[in-house]
Design a protein around this motif. Structure first.
Motif, PDB file in Angstrom:
ATOM      1  N   ASP A 107       0.828  -1.210   0.000  1.00 12.05           N
ATOM      2  CA  ASP A 107       0.000   0.000   0.000  1.00 12.05           C
ATOM      3  C   ASP A 107       0.863   1.262   0.000  1.00 12.05           C
ATOM      4  OD1 ASP A 107      -2.202  -1.627   0.031  1.00 12.05           O
ATOM      5  OD2 ASP A 107      -2.683  -1.296   2.140  1.00 12.05           O
ATOM      6  N   ALA A 108       1.946   1.243   0.791  1.00  7.61           N
ATOM      7  CA  ALA A 108       2.849   2.393   0.825  1.00  7.61           C
ATOM      8  C   ALA A 108       3.552   2.566  -0.523  1.00  7.61           C
ATOM      9  CB  ALA A 108       3.878   2.219   1.943  1.00  7.61           C
ATOM     10  N   ALA A 109       3.914   1.467  -1.146  1.00 11.15           N
ATOM     11  CA  ALA A 109       4.567   1.532  -2.449  1.00 11.15           C
ATOM     12  C   ALA A 109       3.632   2.105  -3.508  1.00 11.15           C
ATOM     13  CB  ALA A 109       5.046   0.141  -2.858  1.00 11.15           C
ATOM     14  N   LYS A 110       2.380   1.714  -3.458  1.00 14.16           N
ATOM     15  CA  LYS A 110       1.408   2.261  -4.411  1.00 14.16           C
ATOM     16  C   LYS A 110       1.247   3.766  -4.205  1.00 14.16           C
ATOM     17  CE  LYS A 110      -3.331   1.784  -6.100  1.00 14.16           C
ATOM     18  NZ  LYS A 110      -4.602   1.022  -5.994  1.00 14.16           N
ATOM     19  N   ALA A 111       1.145   4.170  -2.946  1.00 12.65           N
ATOM     20  CA  ALA A 111       1.012   5.593  -2.659  1.00 12.65           C
ATOM     21  C   ALA A 111       2.258   6.360  -3.093  1.00 12.65           C
ATOM     22  CB  ALA A 111       0.759   5.804  -1.167  1.00 12.65           C
ATOM     23  N   GLY A 112       3.410   5.716  -3.030  1.00  7.76           N
ATOM     24  CA  GLY A 112       4.663   6.351  -3.415  1.00  7.76           C
ATOM     25  C   GLY A 112       4.997   6.230  -4.886  1.00  7.76           C
ATOM     26  N   MET A 113       4.066   5.718  -5.686  1.00  8.96           N
ATOM     27  CA  MET A 113       4.227   5.606  -7.135  1.00  8.96           C
ATOM     28  C   MET A 113       5.357   4.666  -7.538  1.00  8.96           C
ATOM     29  SD  MET A 113       1.730   7.450  -8.094  1.00  8.96           S
ATOM     30  CE  MET A 113       1.998   7.647  -9.856  1.00  8.96           C
ATOM     31  N   VAL A 114       5.635   3.655  -6.712  1.00 16.12           N
ATOM     32  CA  VAL A 114       6.597   2.623  -7.092  1.00 16.12           C
ATOM     33  C   VAL A 114       6.034   1.864  -8.282  1.00 16.12           C
ATOM     34  CG1 VAL A 114       7.680   0.458  -6.354  1.00 16.12           C
ATOM     35  CG2 VAL A 114       7.576   2.410  -4.796  1.00 16.12           C
ATOM     36  N   ARG A 115       6.885   1.547  -9.239  1.00 17.24           N
ATOM     37  CA  ARG A 115       6.414   0.986 -10.504  1.00 17.24           C
ATOM     38  C   ARG A 115       6.640  -0.522 -10.636  1.00 17.24           C
ATOM     39  NH1 ARG A 115       9.330   5.024 -14.492  1.00 17.24           N
ATOM     40  NH2 ARG A 115       8.458   3.618 -16.065  1.00 17.24           N
ATOM     41  N   ARG A 116       7.490  -1.087  -9.788  1.00 13.00           N
ATOM     42  CA  ARG A 116       7.692  -2.537  -9.866  1.00 13.00           C
ATOM     43  C   ARG A 116       8.029  -3.079  -8.488  1.00 13.00           C
ATOM     44  NH1 ARG A 116      11.960  -3.532 -13.672  1.00 13.00           N
ATOM     45  NH2 ARG A 116      10.344  -3.658 -15.236  1.00 13.00           N
ATOM     46  N   ILE A 117       7.406  -4.225  -8.156  1.00 10.33           N
ATOM     47  CA  ILE A 117       7.749  -4.975  -6.948  1.00 10.33           C
ATOM     48  C   ILE A 117       8.054  -6.410  -7.351  1.00 10.33           C
ATOM     49  CG2 ILE A 117       6.878  -5.960  -4.785  1.00 10.33           C
ATOM     50  CD1 ILE A 117       5.286  -3.428  -4.341  1.00 10.33           C
ATOM     51  N   VAL A 118       9.176  -6.912  -6.876  1.00 10.32           N
ATOM     52  CA  VAL A 118       9.513  -8.330  -7.051  1.00 10.32           C
ATOM     53  C   VAL A 118       9.368  -8.973  -5.677  1.00 10.32           C
ATOM     54  CG1 VAL A 118      11.250 -10.003  -7.754  1.00 10.32           C
ATOM     55  CG2 VAL A 118      11.084  -7.797  -8.935  1.00 10.32           C
ATOM     56  N   LYS A 119       8.405  -9.868  -5.574  1.00 13.73           N
ATOM     57  CA  LYS A 119       8.057 -10.456  -4.274  1.00 13.73           C
ATOM     58  C   LYS A 119       8.529 -11.899  -4.162  1.00 13.73           C
ATOM     59  CE  LYS A 119       4.182 -12.349  -1.699  1.00 13.73           C
ATOM     60  NZ  LYS A 119       4.963 -12.571  -0.475  1.00 13.73           N
ATOM     61  N   LEU A 120       9.189 -12.191  -3.049  1.00 10.89           N
ATOM     62  CA  LEU A 120       9.532 -13.568  -2.710  1.00 10.89           C
ATOM     63  C   LEU A 120       8.355 -14.178  -1.978  1.00 10.89           C
ATOM     64  CD1 LEU A 120      11.589 -15.878  -2.610  1.00 10.89           C
ATOM     65  CD2 LEU A 120      12.460 -14.902  -0.480  1.00 10.89           C
ATOM     66  N   SER A 121       7.726 -15.156  -2.607  1.00  9.85           N
ATOM     67  CA  SER A 121       6.552 -15.811  -2.035  1.00  9.85           C
ATOM     68  C   SER A 121       6.944 -17.231  -1.611  1.00  9.85           C
ATOM     69  CB  SER A 121       5.406 -15.804  -3.050  1.00  9.85           C
ATOM     70  OG  SER A 121       4.209 -16.266  -2.476  1.00  9.85           O
ATOM     71  N   ALA A 122       6.033 -18.167  -1.731  1.00  8.69           N
ATOM     72  CA  ALA A 122       6.293 -19.545  -1.300  1.00  8.69           C
ATOM     73  C   ALA A 122       5.671 -20.518  -2.281  1.00  8.69           C
ATOM     74  CB  ALA A 122       5.744 -19.791   0.103  1.00  8.69           C
ATOM     75  N   PHE A 123       6.373 -21.594  -2.549  1.00 11.51           N
ATOM     76  CA  PHE A 123       5.832 -22.626  -3.424  1.00 11.51           C
ATOM     77  C   PHE A 123       4.659 -23.323  -2.732  1.00 11.51           C
ATOM     78  CE2 PHE A 123       5.626 -27.056  -4.820  1.00 11.51           C
ATOM     79  CZ  PHE A 123       5.453 -26.872  -6.179  1.00 11.51           C
ATOM     80  N   GLY A 124       3.631 -23.636  -3.517  1.00 10.57           N
ATOM     81  CA  GLY A 124       2.508 -24.409  -2.993  1.00 10.57           C
ATOM     82  C   GLY A 124       1.352 -23.591  -2.483  1.00 10.57           C
ATOM     83  N   ILE A 125       1.294 -22.300  -2.844  1.00 12.09           N
ATOM     84  CA  ILE A 125       0.217 -21.487  -2.278  1.00 12.09           C
ATOM     85  C   ILE A 125      -1.167 -21.930  -2.746  1.00 12.09           C
ATOM     86  CG2 ILE A 125       1.714 -19.482  -2.006  1.00 12.09           C
ATOM     87  CD1 ILE A 125       0.148 -18.233  -4.379  1.00 12.09           C
ATOM     88  N   GLU A 126      -1.228 -22.670  -3.859  1.00  9.12           N
ATOM     89  CA  GLU A 126      -2.544 -23.078  -4.354  1.00  9.12           C
ATOM     90  C   GLU A 126      -3.078 -24.318  -3.662  1.00  9.12           C
ATOM     91  OE1 GLU A 126       0.264 -25.197  -7.252  1.00  9.12           O
ATOM     92  OE2 GLU A 126       0.249 -23.461  -5.929  1.00  9.12           O
ATOM     93  N   PHE A 127      -2.237 -24.996  -2.857  1.00 10.60           N
ATOM     94  CA  PHE A 127      -2.752 -26.186  -2.158  1.00 10.60           C
ATOM     95  C   PHE A 127      -2.405 -26.225  -0.676  1.00 10.60           C
ATOM     96  CE2 PHE A 127       1.177 -27.437  -4.445  1.00 10.60           C
ATOM     97  CZ  PHE A 127       1.979 -27.825  -3.386  1.00 10.60           C
ATOM     98  N   ALA A 128      -1.372 -25.546  -0.236  1.00  4.27           N
ATOM     99  CA  ALA A 128      -0.980 -25.595   1.176  1.00  4.27           C
ATOM    100  C   ALA A 128      -1.931 -24.757   2.024  1.00  4.27           C
ATOM    101  CB  ALA A 128       0.450 -25.102   1.351  1.00  4.27           C
TER     102      ALA A 128
END
Length: 323
Positions: free
Chosen positions: A121-142
């Motif tokens: 939300d802060a990035a959107k307000a600050g007009m950041v144009r790209r975020i690369v997020k480290l997520s986790a494998f298996g989010i669709e079933f875990a």
């Protein structure tokens, strides 16, 4: 094996939404500048590699840290470090000043989504144009709390309209460090039985994040990341045996015994929950994903478990040091 054979309709839907959001955003904006890149989680196992790769390429890097002095001791004097906390919106506003791109990686916790959503939300307000997020494998079933948190974070990132790349690595090789004390006594405990997993080197993930931060052609993609070979814990024990020059035995634990030992050793209950969930899914082959993304993006095979053990062998010898 074929990469991502087990992808579900949910995964495809998530990727489609990310691609549509990022494509719409890209149409409105010019190419990214050489502005400073913000790294959240820059002192972590993956984050340190992100910072190193960006700095090597001549990019200006800013690291958000709760304790700047401690962060400087890890990253050195040449990296800009700003004090901030993902729960403190005012500190995020300051840290995001002048930032076009940011990487987002947080420690596993039941509330990680609250911190990450605050940052998005802060990035959107600050007009950041790209975020690369480290997520986790298996989010669709875990169903454990850590994975559910990443689901919420990814949803907010899609809804933000910020161009994004999401990385979902299979189990990190560096998780073996949690069992360092046991391995030093000749035992490698696990609840994975004979299941095979394509373990991932954190250095590969860090390099991919650094690449995605500066290369817009990947916007809108989700990367499910595996290593070069599917290994059982028997295979891991055999590798430790070869590299360390002494026998390492795979000790098979049932889930109840594992949970009791892990909790007694101080592992948080939500981490025990996530490991148990992963072991259950691995029995059906879900954690065997190849290294196609690394080969396609970095133009080389993913790093092997053998090479990771060689690089970190001191952690499993008589000393506590790790590379």
């Amino acid at each position: 094996m074929k990469k991502l054979e087990g992808r579900t309709a949910i995964t495809v839907a998530l990727d489609t939404e990310i691609a549509a959001s990022s494509a719409a955003n890209a149409e409105k904006e010019a190419p990214l500048s050489n502005a400073t890149i913000l790294v959240v989680g820059g002192t972590g196992t993956v984050g340190r590699e992100v910072v190193r790769k960006l700095a090597q390429s001549g990019r200006s890097v800013r690291v958000l840290a709760r304790d700047p002095v401690k962060a400087a001791s890890v990253l050195g004097p040449d990296i800009e470090i700003v004090a901030g906390d993902l729960r403190d919106s005012a500190s995020l506003t300051a840290a995001l000043s002048g930032i076009d791109s940011a990487s987002l990686a947080t420690s596993p916790s039941p509330t990680l989504h609250e911190e990450e959503i605050n940052f998005i939300d802060a990035a959107k307000a600050g007009m950041v144009r790209r975020i690369v997020k480290l997520s986790a494998f298996g989010i669709e079933f875990a169903k454990d709390r850590i994975h559910r948190g990443h689901v919420e974070s990814e949803r907010r990132l899609r809804e933000s309209g910020i161009s994004s790349v999401v990385l979902r690595p299979v189990i990190f090789m560096s998780n073996m460090l949690m069992d360092g004390a046991s391995i030093r006594t000749g035992k490698l405990p696990s609840i994975f039985g004979d299941s095979r997993v394509t373990f991932v080197d954190p250095r590969d993930v860090g390099e991919l994040i650094a690449h995605a931060l500066v290369e817009p052609t990947h916007d809108g993609q989700s990367w499910e990341l595996g290593g070069p070979e599917a290994l059982s814990y028997d295979d891991l024990a055999a590798t430790f045996t070869r590299v360390l020059g002494r026998p390492i035995e795979h000790v098979r634990l049932d889930p109840a015994a594992f949970a009791a030992q892990a909790l007694t050793a101080g592992l948080p209950d939500f981490v025990v929950e996530a490991i148990t969930e992963a072991a259950t899914s691995a029995r059906t082959g879900k954690y065997a994903v190849d290294d196609g993304v690394v080969r396609r993006v970095l133009h080389r095979p993913a790093s092997s478990f053998h090479d990771w053990v060689v690089r970190n062998r001191d952690a499993f010898q008589a000393t506590e040091a790790a590379s």
